[in-house]
Design an enzyme around this catalytic site. Structure first.
Site, mmCIF file in Angstrom:
data_model
loop_
_atom_site.group_PDB
_atom_site.id
_atom_site.type_symbol
_atom_site.label_atom_id
_atom_site.label_comp_id
_atom_site.label_asym_id
_atom_site.label_seq_id
_atom_site.Cartn_x
_atom_site.Cartn_y
_atom_site.Cartn_z
ATOM 1 C CD GLU A 73 0.546 4.203 4.755
ATOM 2 O OE1 GLU A 73 -0.366 4.812 5.365
ATOM 3 O OE2 GLU A 73 1.749 4.523 4.844
ATOM 4 C CD GLU A 109 0.627 -6.564 3.072
ATOM 5 O OE1 GLU A 109 0.561 -5.337 2.929
ATOM 6 O OE2 GLU A 109 1.464 -7.107 3.809
ATOM 7 N NE ARG A 122 3.490 9.830 4.741
ATOM 8 C CZ ARG A 122 4.276 10.642 4.053
ATOM 9 N NH1 ARG A 122 3.924 11.888 3.858
ATOM 10 N NH2 ARG A 122 5.394 10.204 3.528
ATOM 11 C CG ASP A 151 -0.132 -0.282 2.515
ATOM 12 O OD1 ASP A 151 1.091 -0.062 2.522
ATOM 13 O OD2 ASP A 151 -0.749 -0.703 3.505
ATOM 14 C CG HIS A 207 11.170 5.300 9.722
ATOM 15 N ND1 HIS A 207 11.302 6.244 8.743
ATOM 16 C CD2 HIS A 207 10.511 4.258 9.154
ATOM 17 C CE1 HIS A 207 10.745 5.800 7.625
ATOM 18 N NE2 HIS A 207 10.249 4.593 7.854
ATOM 19 C CG HIS A 247 6.977 3.986 10.091
ATOM 20 N ND1 HIS A 247 6.147 4.252 9.037
ATOM 21 C CD2 HIS A 247 6.887 2.652 10.280
ATOM 22 C CE1 HIS A 247 5.589 3.132 8.619
ATOM 23 N NE2 HIS A 247 6.016 2.140 9.353
HETATM 24 C C1 UD1 Z 1 6.846 4.810 3.684
HETATM 25 C C2 UD1 Z 1 5.449 4.393 3.197
HETATM 26 C C3 UD1 Z 1 4.699 3.690 4.315
HETATM 27 C C4 UD1 Z 1 5.518 2.536 4.875
HETATM 28 C C5 UD1 Z 1 6.885 3.035 5.289
HETATM 29 C C6 UD1 Z 1 7.742 1.889 5.736
HETATM 30 C C7 UD1 Z 1 4.252 5.858 1.608
HETATM 31 C C8 UD1 Z 1 3.466 7.086 1.451
HETATM 32 N N1 UD1 Z 1 4.671 5.591 2.857
HETATM 33 O O1 UD1 Z 1 6.688 5.769 4.702
HETATM 34 O O2 UD1 Z 1 3.481 3.175 3.796
HETATM 35 O O3 UD1 Z 1 4.848 2.001 5.990
HETATM 36 O O4 UD1 Z 1 7.519 3.665 4.159
HETATM 37 O O5 UD1 Z 1 8.866 2.320 6.448
HETATM 38 O O6 UD1 Z 1 4.513 5.164 0.663
HETATM 39 N N2 UD1 Z 1 14.363 8.301 4.469
HETATM 40 C C9 UD1 Z 1 15.738 8.185 4.321
HETATM 41 N N3 UD1 Z 1 16.258 6.965 4.019
HETATM 42 C C10 UD1 Z 1 15.512 5.855 3.869
HETATM 43 C C11 UD1 Z 1 14.114 5.974 4.042
HETATM 44 C C12 UD1 Z 1 13.556 7.192 4.327
HETATM 45 O O7 UD1 Z 1 16.455 9.166 4.442
HETATM 46 O O8 UD1 Z 1 16.052 4.771 3.595
HETATM 47 C C13 UD1 Z 1 13.780 9.627 4.808
HETATM 48 C C14 UD1 Z 1 13.783 10.604 3.624
HETATM 49 O O9 UD1 Z 1 14.007 11.892 4.116
HETATM 50 C C15 UD1 Z 1 12.352 10.478 3.089
HETATM 51 C C16 UD1 Z 1 11.594 10.286 4.386
HETATM 52 O O10 UD1 Z 1 12.413 9.443 5.185
HETATM 53 O O11 UD1 Z 1 11.944 11.622 2.379
HETATM 54 C C17 UD1 Z 1 10.219 9.694 4.242
HETATM 55 O O12 UD1 Z 1 10.192 8.523 3.445
HETATM 56 P P1 UD1 Z 1 8.778 8.077 2.766
HETATM 57 O O13 UD1 Z 1 9.014 6.810 2.014
HETATM 58 O O14 UD1 Z 1 8.188 9.216 2.031
HETATM 59 O O15 UD1 Z 1 7.829 7.841 3.989
HETATM 60 P P2 UD1 Z 1 7.829 6.757 5.151
HETATM 61 O O16 UD1 Z 1 7.311 7.426 6.369
HETATM 62 O O17 UD1 Z 1 9.142 6.084 5.184
HETATM 63 N N1 UDP Z 2 12.417 -3.889 10.205
HETATM 64 C C1 UDP Z 2 13.797 -3.997 9.997
HETATM 65 N N2 UDP Z 2 14.642 -3.184 10.719
HETATM 66 C C2 UDP Z 2 14.193 -2.289 11.623
HETATM 67 C C3 UDP Z 2 12.789 -2.153 11.805
HETATM 68 C C4 UDP Z 2 11.933 -2.968 11.079
HETATM 69 O O1 UDP Z 2 14.251 -4.807 9.195
HETATM 70 O O2 UDP Z 2 15.008 -1.589 12.227
HETATM 71 C C5 UDP Z 2 11.508 -4.733 9.399
HETATM 72 C C6 UDP Z 2 10.430 -5.451 10.170
HETATM 73 O O3 UDP Z 2 10.869 -6.727 10.589
HETATM 74 C C7 UDP Z 2 9.295 -5.555 9.162
HETATM 75 C C8 UDP Z 2 9.482 -4.329 8.299
HETATM 76 O O4 UDP Z 2 10.799 -3.863 8.549
HETATM 77 O O5 UDP Z 2 9.401 -6.678 8.316
HETATM 78 C C9 UDP Z 2 8.459 -3.289 8.656
HETATM 79 O O6 UDP Z 2 8.778 -2.090 8.035
HETATM 80 P P1 UDP Z 2 8.146 -0.724 8.460
HETATM 81 O O7 UDP Z 2 7.751 -0.781 9.887
HETATM 82 O O8 UDP Z 2 9.126 0.313 8.030
HETATM 83 O O9 UDP Z 2 6.898 -0.600 7.495
HETATM 84 P P2 UDP Z 2 5.374 -1.122 7.575
HETATM 85 O O10 UDP Z 2 5.393 -2.595 7.753
HETATM 86 O O11 UDP Z 2 4.717 -0.391 8.692
HETATM 87 O O12 UDP Z 2 4.808 -0.693 6.258
#
Ligand code: UD1
Ligand code: UDP
Length: 384
Positions: free
Chosen positions: A136, A122, A213, A100, A245, A211
């Site tokens: 999502e 999923e 939103r 999602d 995160h 994490h």
């Molecule tokens: C995203 C997904 C969310 C998912 C989550 C898993 C969307 C809208 N959101 O949210 O559904 O649950 O990932 O973790 O698709 N960033 C880094 N390095 C990384 C990852 C993130 O620097 O490896 C920082 C960046 O500044 C980026 C910000 O995190 O702009 C947000 O990342 P984003 O993917 O937009 O949102 P998440 O909250 O991670």
């Molecule tokens: N996870 C990981 N390292 C971490 C935290 C989470 O590998 O430090 C794994 C966790 O086991 C799970 C996935 O990341 O499989 C969940 O990701 P996240 O919570 O970012 O996203 P969501 O599942 O909420 O979309």
């Protein structure tokens, strides 16, 4: 090989990579029928690359779309443009997305624009609240409209699809591929000392992730204050590990409120292997993550979910997961109960597997083989 079909996987974030990895690796087992093409958007950069390393996946294309503090619009527009070009270059026979995220939604929309059949892994998770989780819930509803093949993990998600008049023949009940990934990694030997986190033997480990939103701002502050209260109140019994995160909106608050407590270890996001082994070593998990809610029950770890609603009600019904929201007092009270009341803890500490049996990827690929005419029958479905 004239009948070989090209399967294009598109994903971009940590959880998609974890849940897609078993399917990519399964697809590669049938090179005579299926060509595997892996496209990553790089919506997450570091957190995606960590997972690719663990599962030894080298993408064929990497769109590298991530920006610091990116907006939903930026993710969607860059993915649309990038995936369009690859579809035109590669002419895939099917495109597969997972879950999602905005990567999944935008890639699904691209597939639709070019009339490429779309498979949604999923599928069918719902809270029926457009704002929880945001964005999502809407992403996955839109993906159901866009998809041609649907892979719900559980009976409840299957029923949601049927209620939306998705045709049963286009659905395969698979279980969640996260359990395939979990069983693979949890079975590997791992020494927790490698994490560099110095845990004290005999103390109870609470693993925390956050994490979402919709928790940004006040709710996230409430969650951190609750963790602080618990860490201080039980300083002689409890240690907390919280892999922070990468999102700066989350990291800034967590570091500010929890950065200076002796028994709270804030770490970089952990690789999947150490993370799962820490979960195995934990007493209790506090999380607003989707994937963690699916993994912890399988390892017999009680979970308090830092959200008001969940699209994963199966483990709540099984009694091993409880919703506590982001309310500071409730989080503190429920955690305290599990720390001091053994009978309450024992009620929640049971290994249950409502989300999968480790064979979701194999069912998914078998269903595709049947779809393309390379298998005679559909796979036996997941029986929760
Ligand atoms: C995203 C997904 C969310 C998912 C989550 C898993 C969307 C809208 N959101 O949210 O559904 O649950 O990932 O973790 O698709 N960033 C880094 N390095 C990384 C990852 C993130 O620097 O490896 C920082 C960046 O500044 C980026 C910000 O995190 O702009 C947000 O990342 P984003 O993917 O937009 O949102 P998440 O909250 O991670
Ligand atoms: N996870 C990981 N390292 C971490 C935290 C989470 O590998 O430090 C794994 C966790 O086991 C799970 C996935 O990341 O499989 C969940 O990701 P996240 O919570 O970012 O996203 P969501 O599942 O909420 O979309």
């Amino acid at each position: 090989m004239p009948n070989r079909k090209k399967v294009m996987f598109v994903f971009g974030t940590r959880p998609e990579a974890i849940k897609m990895a078993p399917v990519v690796n399964e697809c590669r087992k049938f090179p005579e029928f299926l060509e595997t093409l892996v496209v990553v958007t790089g919506q997450h950069r570091q957190m995606l690359d960590q997972v690719l390393r663990i599962f030894k996946i080298e993408p064929d294309y990497d769109l590298g779309i991530m920006e610091a503090n990116q907006t939903l619009t930026s993710i969607v527009t860059k993915t649309l443009t990038g995936v369009e070009e690859i579809i035109l270059n590669e002419r895939p026979d099917i495109l597969l997305v997972q879950g999602d995220t905005s990567t999944a939604f935008a890639a699904g929309l691209s597939a639709f624009y070019y009339k490429v059949p779309l498979g949604h892994i999923e599928a069918g998770l719902r809270t029926f609240d457009k704002w929880q989780p945001y964005p999502e819930e809407i992403n996955r509803k839109l993906l159901t409209s866009l998809a041609d093949l649907h892979f719900p993990p559980t009976t409840i998600s299957l029923e949601h699809l049927l209620a939306e008049k998705v045709s049963r023949e286009t659905i395969c009940l698979t279980g969640n591929t996260v359990i395939d990934a979990l069983l693979d990694v949890a079975g590997r030997k791992y020494d927790l000392a490698q994490t560099g986190i110095k845990l004290t033997p005999g103390k109870k480990l609470i693993l925390v992730t956050t994490h979402r939103r919709e928790n940004w701002g006040g709710p996230l502050r409430g969650i951190c204050s609750a963790v602080k209260t618990i860490a201080e109140r039980f300083h002689d019994q409890v240690e907390v590990v919280l892999p922070v995160h990468k999102n700066p909106t989350v990291a800034n608050v967590v570091n500010e409120l929890l950065g200076s407590l002796p028994n709270v270890f804030l770490t970089e996001p952990l690789e999947y292997e150490p993370f799962i082994h820490l979960m195995k070593a934990s007493y209790l998990v506090l999380t607003d993550s989707g994937g963690v809610q699916e993994e912890a029950p399988s390892l017999g770890k009680p979970v308090l979910v830092l959200r008001d609603k969940t699209e994963r009600p199966e483990a709540v019904a099984a009694g091993t997961v409880k919703l506590v929201g982001a309310n500071e007092e409730l989080i503190v009270n429920e955690t305290t109960k599990l720390l001091v009341d053994k009978s309450e803890y024992d009620k929640m500490q049971r290994a249950v597997n409502p989300y999968g049996d480790g064979r979701a990827a194999s069912r998914t690929i078998y269903f595709l083989l049947k779809y393309f005419g390379s298998a005679d029958s559909n796979p036996e479905e997941f029986n929760a």
